[in-house]
Scaffold this motif. Structure first.
Motif, short mmCIF file in Angstrom:
data_model
loop_
_atom_site.label_atom_id
_atom_site.label_comp_id
_atom_site.label_asym_id
_atom_site.label_seq_id
_atom_site.Cartn_x
_atom_site.Cartn_y
_atom_site.Cartn_z
N TYR A 142 10.65 39.12 -69.31
CA TYR A 142 11.71 39.86 -69.88
C TYR A 142 13.32 39.99 -69.03
CZ TYR A 142 13.97 44.53 -70.82
OH TYR A 142 14.82 45.34 -71.29
N SER A 143 12.89 39.64 -67.81
CA SER A 143 14.05 39.58 -66.83
C SER A 143 14.59 38.27 -67.05
CB SER A 143 13.77 39.50 -65.54
OG SER A 143 13.26 38.54 -65.03
N GLN A 144 14.39 37.46 -67.63
CA GLN A 144 14.90 36.07 -68.01
C GLN A 144 15.36 35.83 -69.62
OE1 GLN A 144 11.55 33.21 -67.29
NE2 GLN A 144 11.88 33.46 -64.84
N GLY A 145 15.32 37.17 -70.15
CA GLY A 145 15.85 37.15 -71.55
C GLY A 145 14.81 37.18 -72.52
N LYS A 146 13.45 36.62 -72.26
CA LYS A 146 12.37 36.27 -73.22
C LYS A 146 12.23 37.91 -73.89
CE LYS A 146 11.05 32.34 -71.16
NZ LYS A 146 10.26 31.74 -70.07
N ASP A 147 11.60 37.62 -75.12
CA ASP A 147 11.30 38.55 -76.35
C ASP A 147 10.04 39.44 -75.57
OD1 ASP A 147 11.61 40.36 -77.99
OD2 ASP A 147 10.86 39.08 -79.83
N VAL A 148 9.93 40.31 -74.74
CA VAL A 148 8.66 41.09 -74.22
C VAL A 148 9.34 42.47 -74.08
CG1 VAL A 148 7.27 39.38 -73.55
CG2 VAL A 148 8.76 40.17 -71.98
N ASN B 9 3.35 41.73 -64.43
CA ASN B 9 4.63 41.19 -63.56
C ASN B 9 5.12 39.85 -64.22
OD1 ASN B 9 5.03 43.02 -61.23
ND2 ASN B 9 3.14 42.36 -60.57
N LEU B 10 4.02 39.12 -64.88
CA LEU B 10 4.51 37.86 -65.54
C LEU B 10 5.32 38.25 -66.80
CD1 LEU B 10 1.30 35.81 -65.79
CD2 LEU B 10 3.43 35.52 -64.43
N CYS B 11 5.07 39.30 -67.54
CA CYS B 11 6.04 39.68 -68.59
C CYS B 11 7.41 40.22 -68.13
CB CYS B 11 4.93 40.78 -69.49
SG CYS B 11 3.77 39.82 -70.31
N LEU B 12 7.31 41.11 -67.08
CA LEU B 12 8.42 41.56 -66.45
C LEU B 12 9.40 40.36 -66.05
CD1 LEU B 12 7.36 44.95 -64.88
CD2 LEU B 12 8.73 44.54 -66.96
N ARG B 13 8.94 39.42 -65.62
CA ARG B 13 9.89 38.27 -65.09
C ARG B 13 10.14 37.58 -66.42
NH1 ARG B 13 5.71 35.86 -62.08
NH2 ARG B 13 5.19 37.40 -60.61
N GLY C 58 10.08 45.02 -71.67
CA GLY C 58 10.11 45.36 -70.51
C GLY C 58 9.68 46.80 -70.00
N ARG C 59 9.83 48.05 -71.13
CA ARG C 59 9.37 49.27 -70.84
C ARG C 59 8.02 49.51 -71.05
NH1 ARG C 59 10.35 54.00 -74.95
NH2 ARG C 59 9.78 55.71 -73.63
N ARG C 60 7.37 48.54 -71.84
CA ARG C 60 5.97 48.54 -72.03
C ARG C 60 5.28 48.05 -70.67
NH1 ARG C 60 1.34 45.74 -72.74
NH2 ARG C 60 -0.30 46.59 -74.13
N TRP C 61 5.59 46.99 -70.17
CA TRP C 61 5.16 46.40 -68.83
C TRP C 61 5.36 47.32 -67.83
CZ3 TRP C 61 1.19 43.95 -70.17
CH2 TRP C 61 1.21 43.11 -71.44
N LYS C 62 6.51 48.10 -67.71
CA LYS C 62 6.67 48.78 -66.42
C LYS C 62 5.79 50.04 -66.58
CE LYS C 62 11.59 47.92 -66.02
NZ LYS C 62 13.11 48.42 -66.31
N ARG C 63 5.38 50.39 -67.64
CA ARG C 63 4.37 51.52 -67.89
C ARG C 63 3.08 50.89 -67.48
NH1 ARG C 63 0.41 52.08 -71.07
NH2 ARG C 63 1.40 50.57 -72.78
N VAL C 64 2.43 49.88 -67.84
CA VAL C 64 1.39 49.19 -67.40
C VAL C 64 1.27 49.08 -66.01
CG1 VAL C 64 0.04 47.11 -67.36
CG2 VAL C 64 0.90 47.86 -69.46
N LEU C 65 2.23 48.67 -65.10
CA LEU C 65 2.47 48.87 -63.78
C LEU C 65 2.40 50.28 -63.15
CD1 LEU C 65 5.28 46.01 -63.01
CD2 LEU C 65 2.77 45.98 -62.50
N ALA C 66 2.90 51.37 -63.75
CA ALA C 66 2.72 52.50 -63.41
C ALA C 66 1.21 53.24 -63.65
CB ALA C 66 3.59 53.43 -64.16
N GLU C 67 0.80 52.73 -64.68
CA GLU C 67 -0.81 53.04 -65.02
C GLU C 67 -1.72 52.26 -64.00
OE1 GLU C 67 -1.96 51.64 -69.02
OE2 GLU C 67 -0.67 53.55 -69.81
N CYS C 68 -1.12 51.02 -63.35
CA CYS C 68 -2.17 50.39 -62.39
C CYS C 68 -2.09 51.30 -61.02
CB CYS C 68 -1.78 49.10 -61.98
SG CYS C 68 -1.92 48.02 -63.58
#
Length: 143
Positions: free
Chosen positions: A29-35, A23-27, A37-47
């Motif tokens: 990403y939504s602020q335009g930082k270089d992470v 969730n930190l990384c997705l936030r 977003g697709r990877r962290w959405k997958r991590v949330l789906a895995e959770c």
């Protein structure tokens, strides 16, 4: 608290850690930082998937049967006959442990999920699954 409960508690805590980081990384990403977003959405789906597996483990019915009991009973022909009876029941994981004092047959899948976090300081090596570790990260520290 038995081993199964300790493993489940450990696993729930690690999943919560993963969700927090994702969730930190997705936030970011939504602020335009270089992470990614697709990877962290997958991590949330895995959770979500891991929590679903844990819930299934805790409620998955295990068929238990006791050895057949042979009983004699009288017949009308001045003799006797034998009758076999067997008790069959469905138990959840907790009921199984309470009755037999050992982990239910679904326990290996929970140990396998927990093994992903083997590098965490709270992980206990006796929780390791019985199957060989086939992780792509295996041996990385040895090189």
């Amino acid at each position: 608290m038995n081993d199964a409960e300790k493993i489940l508690e450990f696993l729930q805590a690690r999943i919560s850690d993963d969700e927090f980081e994702a969730n930190l990384c997705l936030r970011a990403y939504s602020q335009g930082k270089d992470v990614s977003g697709r990877r962290w959405k997958r991590v949330l789906a895995e959770c979500v998937a891991k929590r679903t597996i844990i819930a299934q483990h805790e409620t998955w019915p295990v068929l238990v049967s006791e050895d057949p009991v042979m009983e004699e009973y009288p017949t009308d022909l001045r003799g006797f006959a034998m009758r076999a009876s067997q008790q069959i029941m469905w138990l959840t994981e907790r009921q199984y442990i309470a009755r037999f004092g050992t982990a239910a047959p679904t326990a290996p899948m929970i140990r396998t999920l927990a093994a992903v976090y083997a590098d965490h300081p709270d992980y206990q090596q006796e929780w390791a699954p019985e199957t060989p570790n086939t992780s792509p990260l295996r041996g990385e520290d040895e090189q």
